[in-house]
Design an enzyme around this catalytic site. Sequence first.
Site, PDB file in Angstrom:
ATOM      1  N   GLU A   1     -11.979   4.722  -3.152  1.00  0.00           N
ATOM      2  CA  GLU A   1     -12.776   4.775  -1.906  1.00  0.00           C
ATOM      3  C   GLU A   1     -12.651   6.114  -1.193  1.00  0.00           C
ATOM      4  OE1 GLU A   1      -9.952   3.310  -2.306  1.00  0.00           O
ATOM      5  OE2 GLU A   1      -8.717   3.391  -0.472  1.00  0.00           O
TER       6      GLU A   1
ATOM      7  N   ILE B   1      -1.569   7.965  -3.146  1.00  0.00           N
ATOM      8  CA  ILE B   1      -0.931   8.185  -1.840  1.00  0.00           C
ATOM      9  C   ILE B   1       0.220   7.195  -1.683  1.00  0.00           C
ATOM     10  CG2 ILE B   1      -1.290   8.228   0.671  1.00  0.00           C
ATOM     11  CD1 ILE B   1      -4.286   8.644   0.109  1.00  0.00           C
TER      12      ILE B   1
ATOM     13  N   HIS C   1      -6.877   5.379  -5.040  1.00  0.00           N
ATOM     14  CA  HIS C   1      -7.874   5.106  -3.998  1.00  0.00           C
ATOM     15  C   HIS C   1      -9.269   5.608  -4.359  1.00  0.00           C
ATOM     16  CE1 HIS C   1      -5.010   3.989  -0.726  1.00  0.00           C
ATOM     17  NE2 HIS C   1      -4.185   4.701  -1.464  1.00  0.00           N
TER      18      HIS C   1
ATOM     19  N   CYS D   1      -4.023   0.069  -4.377  1.00  0.00           N
ATOM     20  CA  CYS D   1      -2.745   0.565  -3.860  1.00  0.00           C
ATOM     21  C   CYS D   1      -1.939  -0.554  -3.185  1.00  0.00           C
ATOM     22  CB  CYS D   1      -2.994   1.760  -2.953  1.00  0.00           C
ATOM     23  SG  CYS D   1      -1.559   2.813  -2.854  1.00  0.00           S
TER      24      CYS D   1
ATOM     25  N   GLY E   1      -3.043   0.865   2.280  1.00  0.00           N
ATOM     26  CA  GLY E   1      -2.554   0.962   3.658  1.00  0.00           C
ATOM     27  C   GLY E   1      -1.035   0.979   3.616  1.00  0.00           C
ATOM     28  N   GLU E   2      -0.393   0.297   4.568  1.00  0.00           N
ATOM     29  CA  GLU E   2       1.071   0.186   4.525  1.00  0.00           C
ATOM     30  C   GLU E   2       1.340  -1.293   4.205  1.00  0.00           C
ATOM     31  OE1 GLU E   2       3.978  -1.122   5.867  1.00  0.00           O
ATOM     32  OE2 GLU E   2       4.869   0.239   4.428  1.00  0.00           O
ATOM     33  N   SER E   3       1.828  -1.582   3.003  1.00  0.00           N
ATOM     34  CA  SER E   3       1.803  -2.978   2.531  1.00  0.00           C
ATOM     35  C   SER E   3       2.680  -3.890   3.375  1.00  0.00           C
ATOM     36  CB  SER E   3       2.218  -3.039   1.056  1.00  0.00           C
ATOM     37  OG  SER E   3       3.545  -2.597   0.892  1.00  0.00           O
TER      38      SER E   3
END
EC number: 3.5.1.2
Length: 251
Positions: free
Chosen positions: A205, A143, A203, A79, A47-49
């Site tokens: 997933e 990503i 990723h 990630c 996501g956006e850490s």
Amino acid sequence: MTLVGVLALQGSFNEHIAALRRVGVKGVEIRKPEQLENVGSLIIPGGESTTMAKLAEYHNLFPALREFVKMGKPVWGTCAGLIFLANKATGQKTGGQELIGGLDCTVHRNFFGSQIQSFEADIAAPELSSKEGGPETFRGVFIRAPAILEVGPEVQVLADYHVSSNKESDSNSADGGEEGNTTSEKRVIVAVRQGNLLATAFHPELTADTRWHSYFLKMIGEVGEGSSSSVVAVGTYSHLNQPRIDLPIYQ
Ligand SMILES: NC(=O)CC[C@H](N)C(=O)O
């Protein structure tokens, strides 16, 4: 049925829950500290850490997440989740971000650059294919990906990636460090295991290949406290020899 917690603050938690479903396991969305008591293992998605860290702080999740790691419960960070688990992170935004820690490594938060530098690559992972079968390589989806620059003695490297020399000089200049060596060959680490912790810079997933999820389930069977030891990855990998399904995979 085995329950695996999936931190559901932001990012690709639905995709992990879908991947777990494909291997016959129920993913449970985790947003509050007390919900961690209902699961024996946890996936921290991409996501956006920085956003994820702020939301985790807002929900007072860090003490419970650190305790969960310390208790030896299996945790897999993908990630941004890898960044969360690292003891040290470089390349952070001004002011930094809170980390759970526990994984003895140094991670560069955006080693491969920004969104437009995102990429896919076939990555060799002998440990994965020896445990889960299937092809010698898996499709890594990177990503705005981090990379692991250093690991401690207890950390097992599961996969690494060859960095072309211009990428290395970019990442060094992004660090404000000395000019990168434009000629030296460099490999960065993109998947590791340390006891109950698994961390990947890509990723799984977002692909049809569920071997990393099955690998994590076996880890739960080996080390998970309070988790069913009868966790067995199900299904075959014959479909991996089919033409690669286009991304994204939302089943
Ligand atoms: N796909 C991801 O999870 C990217 C994480 C990104 N490097 C960050 O720190 O926000």
